[in-house]
Design a protein around this motif. Sequence first.
Motif, PDB file in Angstrom:
ATOM      1  N   LEU A  75     -16.262  -5.372  -3.224  1.00 25.84           N
ATOM      2  CA  LEU A  75     -16.286  -3.808  -2.804  1.00 25.84           C
ATOM      3  C   LEU A  75     -15.577  -3.289  -1.715  1.00 25.84           C
ATOM      4  CD1 LEU A  75     -13.641  -2.640  -4.634  1.00 25.84           C
ATOM      5  CD2 LEU A  75     -15.444  -1.538  -6.173  1.00 25.84           C
ATOM      6  N   LEU A  76     -15.086  -3.114  -0.982  1.00 26.82           N
ATOM      7  CA  LEU A  76     -14.781  -2.273   0.427  1.00 26.82           C
ATOM      8  C   LEU A  76     -14.282  -0.754   0.067  1.00 26.82           C
ATOM      9  CD1 LEU A  76     -13.988  -5.262   2.624  1.00 26.82           C
ATOM     10  CD2 LEU A  76     -16.345  -4.181   2.310  1.00 26.82           C
ATOM     11  N   PHE A  77     -13.443  -0.701  -0.736  1.00 25.31           N
ATOM     12  CA  PHE A  77     -12.445   0.452  -1.085  1.00 25.31           C
ATOM     13  C   PHE A  77     -12.316   0.914  -2.212  1.00 25.31           C
ATOM     14  CE2 PHE A  77      -8.576   3.362  -1.033  1.00 25.31           C
ATOM     15  CZ  PHE A  77      -9.222   4.343  -0.318  1.00 25.31           C
ATOM     16  N   ARG A  78     -11.608   2.087  -3.585  1.00 23.91           N
ATOM     17  CA  ARG A  78     -11.336   1.669  -4.745  1.00 23.91           C
ATOM     18  C   ARG A  78     -11.197   3.307  -4.568  1.00 23.91           C
ATOM     19  NH1 ARG A  78     -11.499   3.546  -9.602  1.00 23.91           N
ATOM     20  NH2 ARG A  78     -10.955   2.616 -11.265  1.00 23.91           N
ATOM     21  N   ALA A  79      -9.658   3.693  -4.711  1.00 26.43           N
ATOM     22  CA  ALA A  79      -8.846   5.247  -4.933  1.00 26.43           C
ATOM     23  C   ALA A  79      -7.765   5.217  -6.067  1.00 26.43           C
ATOM     24  CB  ALA A  79      -8.869   5.300  -3.481  1.00 26.43           C
ATOM     25  N   VAL A  80      -7.769   6.227  -6.876  1.00 26.00           N
ATOM     26  CA  VAL A  80      -6.515   6.331  -7.489  1.00 26.00           C
ATOM     27  C   VAL A  80      -6.007   7.489  -6.481  1.00 26.00           C
ATOM     28  CG1 VAL A  80      -5.746   7.210  -9.372  1.00 26.00           C
ATOM     29  CG2 VAL A  80      -7.565   5.310  -9.747  1.00 26.00           C
ATOM     30  N   GLU A  81      -4.577   6.907  -5.561  1.00 25.08           N
ATOM     31  CA  GLU A  81      -3.830   8.005  -4.774  1.00 25.08           C
ATOM     32  C   GLU A  81      -2.447   7.280  -4.899  1.00 25.08           C
ATOM     33  OE1 GLU A  81      -5.793   7.573  -1.344  1.00 25.08           O
ATOM     34  OE2 GLU A  81      -5.304   4.714  -1.247  1.00 25.08           O
ATOM     35  N   PRO A  82      -1.192   7.936  -4.094  1.00 25.39           N
ATOM     36  CA  PRO A  82      -0.379   8.260  -4.729  1.00 25.39           C
ATOM     37  C   PRO A  82      -0.151   6.663  -2.843  1.00 25.39           C
ATOM     38  CG  PRO A  82      -0.639  10.713  -4.159  1.00 25.39           C
ATOM     39  CD  PRO A  82      -1.624   9.834  -4.189  1.00 25.39           C
ATOM     40  N   PRO A  83       0.468   6.114  -2.989  1.00 23.65           N
ATOM     41  CA  PRO A  83       0.818   4.536  -2.241  1.00 23.65           C
ATOM     42  C   PRO A  83       2.168   5.435  -1.067  1.00 23.65           C
ATOM     43  CG  PRO A  83       2.232   3.708  -4.220  1.00 23.65           C
ATOM     44  CD  PRO A  83       1.129   5.713  -4.191  1.00 23.65           C
ATOM     45  N   PRO A  84       1.909   4.417  -0.021  1.00 24.68           N
ATOM     46  CA  PRO A  84       1.979   5.100   0.890  1.00 24.68           C
ATOM     47  C   PRO A  84       4.182   4.540   0.828  1.00 24.68           C
ATOM     48  CG  PRO A  84       1.545   2.985   1.629  1.00 24.68           C
ATOM     49  CD  PRO A  84       0.992   3.574   0.705  1.00 24.68           C
ATOM     50  N   GLU A  85       5.182   5.448   1.374  1.00 25.45           N
ATOM     51  CA  GLU A  85       6.267   5.058   1.037  1.00 25.45           C
ATOM     52  C   GLU A  85       6.781   3.335   0.560  1.00 25.45           C
ATOM     53  OE1 GLU A  85      11.383   6.084   1.702  1.00 25.45           O
ATOM     54  OE2 GLU A  85       9.361   6.876   2.540  1.00 25.45           O
ATOM     55  N   ALA A  86       6.595   2.185   1.291  1.00 28.35           N
ATOM     56  CA  ALA A  86       6.988   1.069   1.211  1.00 28.35           C
ATOM     57  C   ALA A  86       6.480   0.407   0.714  1.00 28.35           C
ATOM     58  CB  ALA A  86       6.188   0.139   2.142  1.00 28.35           C
ATOM     59  N   ILE A  87       5.200   0.840   0.307  1.00 29.17           N
ATOM     60  CA  ILE A  87       4.328   0.134  -1.924  1.00 29.17           C
ATOM     61  C   ILE A  87       5.162   1.039  -2.788  1.00 29.17           C
ATOM     62  CG2 ILE A  87       2.354  -0.293  -2.717  1.00 29.17           C
ATOM     63  CD1 ILE A  87       1.715  -1.508  -0.228  1.00 29.17           C
ATOM     64  N   ARG A  88       5.022   2.428  -2.514  1.00 26.41           N
ATOM     65  CA  ARG A  88       5.874   2.853  -3.661  1.00 26.41           C
ATOM     66  C   ARG A  88       7.007   2.188  -4.140  1.00 26.41           C
ATOM     67  NH1 ARG A  88       9.270   6.444  -4.490  1.00 26.41           N
ATOM     68  NH2 ARG A  88       9.800   7.143  -1.783  1.00 26.41           N
ATOM     69  N   ALA A  89       8.200   1.934  -3.106  1.00 26.49           N
ATOM     70  CA  ALA A  89       9.168   1.351  -3.555  1.00 26.49           C
ATOM     71  C   ALA A  89       9.089  -0.412  -4.618  1.00 26.49           C
ATOM     72  CB  ALA A  89       9.776   1.248  -2.423  1.00 26.49           C
ATOM     73  N   ARG A  90       7.339  -0.909  -4.088  1.00 31.58           N
ATOM     74  CA  ARG A  90       8.002  -2.497  -4.603  1.00 31.58           C
ATOM     75  C   ARG A  90       7.000  -1.872  -5.286  1.00 31.58           C
ATOM     76  NH1 ARG A  90       3.651  -5.373   0.467  1.00 31.58           N
ATOM     77  NH2 ARG A  90       4.891  -4.419   1.988  1.00 31.58           N
ATOM     78  N   LEU A  91       6.765  -1.065  -5.749  1.00 32.15           N
ATOM     79  CA  LEU A  91       6.387  -1.046  -7.132  1.00 32.15           C
ATOM     80  C   LEU A  91       7.312   0.290  -7.919  1.00 32.15           C
ATOM     81  CD1 LEU A  91       2.753  -0.372  -6.578  1.00 32.15           C
ATOM     82  CD2 LEU A  91       3.777  -2.228  -7.589  1.00 32.15           C
ATOM     83  N   GLY A  92       8.469  -0.019  -7.837  1.00 36.71           N
ATOM     84  CA  GLY A  92       9.032   0.866  -8.295  1.00 36.71           C
ATOM     85  C   GLY A  92       8.204   2.251  -9.168  1.00 36.71           C
ATOM     86  N   LEU A  93       7.918   3.176  -7.933  1.00 39.75           N
ATOM     87  CA  LEU A  93       7.173   4.337  -8.676  1.00 39.75           C
ATOM     88  C   LEU A  93       8.270   5.659  -7.978  1.00 39.75           C
ATOM     89  CD1 LEU A  93       3.694   3.587  -7.520  1.00 39.75           C
ATOM     90  CD2 LEU A  93       4.848   3.330 -10.204  1.00 39.75           C
ATOM     91  N   ARG A  94       7.656   6.870  -8.565  1.00 36.62           N
ATOM     92  CA  ARG A  94       8.205   7.308  -8.630  1.00 36.62           C
ATOM     93  C   ARG A  94       7.740   8.550  -7.252  1.00 36.62           C
ATOM     94  NH1 ARG A  94       8.044   7.895 -13.562  1.00 36.62           N
ATOM     95  NH2 ARG A  94       6.215   9.185 -13.722  1.00 36.62           N
ATOM     96  N   PRO A  95       8.486   9.301  -6.548  1.00 39.21           N
ATOM     97  CA  PRO A  95       7.377  10.234  -5.187  1.00 39.21           C
ATOM     98  C   PRO A  95       5.871  10.927  -6.376  1.00 39.21           C
ATOM     99  CG  PRO A  95       9.769  10.427  -4.891  1.00 39.21           C
ATOM    100  CD  PRO A  95       9.341   9.636  -6.238  1.00 39.21           C
ATOM    101  N   GLY A  96       5.154  10.778  -5.572  1.00 40.02           N
ATOM    102  CA  GLY A  96       3.828  11.383  -6.034  1.00 40.02           C
ATOM    103  C   GLY A  96       2.883  10.968  -6.961  1.00 40.02           C
ATOM    104  N   THR A  97       3.484   9.510  -7.699  1.00 38.80           N
ATOM    105  CA  THR A  97       3.249   8.737  -8.917  1.00 38.80           C
ATOM    106  C   THR A  97       1.693   7.966  -8.069  1.00 38.80           C
ATOM    107  OG1 THR A  97       5.122   8.433 -10.235  1.00 38.80           O
ATOM    108  CG2 THR A  97       3.108   7.031 -10.104  1.00 38.80           C
ATOM    109  N   ALA A  98       0.410   8.136  -8.307  1.00 40.04           N
ATOM    110  CA  ALA A  98      -0.545   7.460  -7.885  1.00 40.04           C
ATOM    111  C   ALA A  98      -0.729   6.239  -8.701  1.00 40.04           C
ATOM    112  CB  ALA A  98      -1.916   8.401  -8.600  1.00 40.04           C
ATOM    113  N   ALA A  99      -1.467   5.089  -7.898  1.00 35.76           N
ATOM    114  CA  ALA A  99      -1.602   3.804  -8.395  1.00 35.76           C
ATOM    115  C   ALA A  99      -3.020   3.012  -8.095  1.00 35.76           C
ATOM    116  CB  ALA A  99      -0.604   3.197  -7.688  1.00 35.76           C
ATOM    117  N   LEU A 100      -3.315   2.122  -8.622  1.00 39.44           N
ATOM    118  CA  LEU A 100      -5.091   2.334  -8.041  1.00 39.44           C
ATOM    119  C   LEU A 100      -4.782   1.207  -7.078  1.00 39.44           C
ATOM    120  CD1 LEU A 100      -7.875   1.540  -8.039  1.00 39.44           C
ATOM    121  CD2 LEU A 100      -7.780  -0.143 -10.112  1.00 39.44           C
ATOM    122  N   HIS A 101      -5.722   1.849  -5.632  1.00 41.14           N
ATOM    123  CA  HIS A 101      -6.041   1.480  -4.192  1.00 41.14           C
ATOM    124  C   HIS A 101      -7.157   0.400  -4.388  1.00 41.14           C
ATOM    125  CE1 HIS A 101      -5.822   1.278   0.197  1.00 41.14           C
ATOM    126  NE2 HIS A 101      -5.196   0.253  -0.050  1.00 41.14           N
ATOM    127  N   ALA A 102      -6.613  -0.389  -3.905  1.00 41.88           N
ATOM    128  CA  ALA A 102      -8.279  -1.575  -4.015  1.00 41.88           C
ATOM    129  C   ALA A 102      -8.456  -2.615  -3.220  1.00 41.88           C
ATOM    130  CB  ALA A 102      -9.140  -2.048  -4.961  1.00 41.88           C
TER     131      ALA A 102
END
Length: 235
Positions: free
Chosen positions: A103-130
């Motif tokens: 495991l190189l990296f793990r964080a709960v953080e708002p994704p960049p816009e392109a990722i947010r669009a793919r996941l259908g998330l509202r602006p500012g919503t956090a996702a798990l990034h690993a």
Amino acid sequence: MARRLPQGAAYQAVQREILARIRDKTWPPGALIPGEIDLAAEFGCARATISRAMRELAEAGVLERKRRAGTRVAANPVRRAMLDIPMVRQQVTDTGRAYGHDLLFRAVEPPPEAIRARLGLRPGTAALHARSLHRADGRPFQVEDRWINLDAVPEAVSVDLAAISANEWLVREVPLSTAETMLSAAAATEVEAALLGCPPGAPLLEIERTTWLGDLPITTVRLLHPPGFRVVGRV
């Protein structure tokens, strides 16, 4: 106590609630769950919303629906899911090599816009990034850079991704029904080259995949393989 979803909640919100109850064993495998009319009254939404949510979960193998017999949680909902996502551990061990991952990296953080669009998330919503490095006989096999939709899979935040990779946990624990996959070539950055043991600028196989349960986005991932990696398929 009855739980009401937000007024006008979409069927995806109903799916999330149903999946949450299945995972926390409120409705264990084989359990008969309330009917559409009862769930519509409990959640405060239209019966058509409940019907669509349950129909897609049944199509994905999570629920079993029988006329006059009601709806039950499938005895093994994950293994009955329609989509077969490769498990990296198995890809490696099937070739007779020893598997490992870091495991190189793990964080709960708002994704960049392109990722947010793919996941259908509202602006500012956090996702798990690993981000992980998978190994075969100790040598670099794949870099996995993944985002997980915590609105859809909230329990992912408590998973020890150093002990089990995000890929393996999702394949084992989360049913998926559809995926969009893109394959392309990418030039290795200095960081990627260091991880994969190749010169900067070397051609890498890049695989981008987004997966859903019905219309509910679960995860999106970017996979990088070192030069010489081959994709083998059978029809």
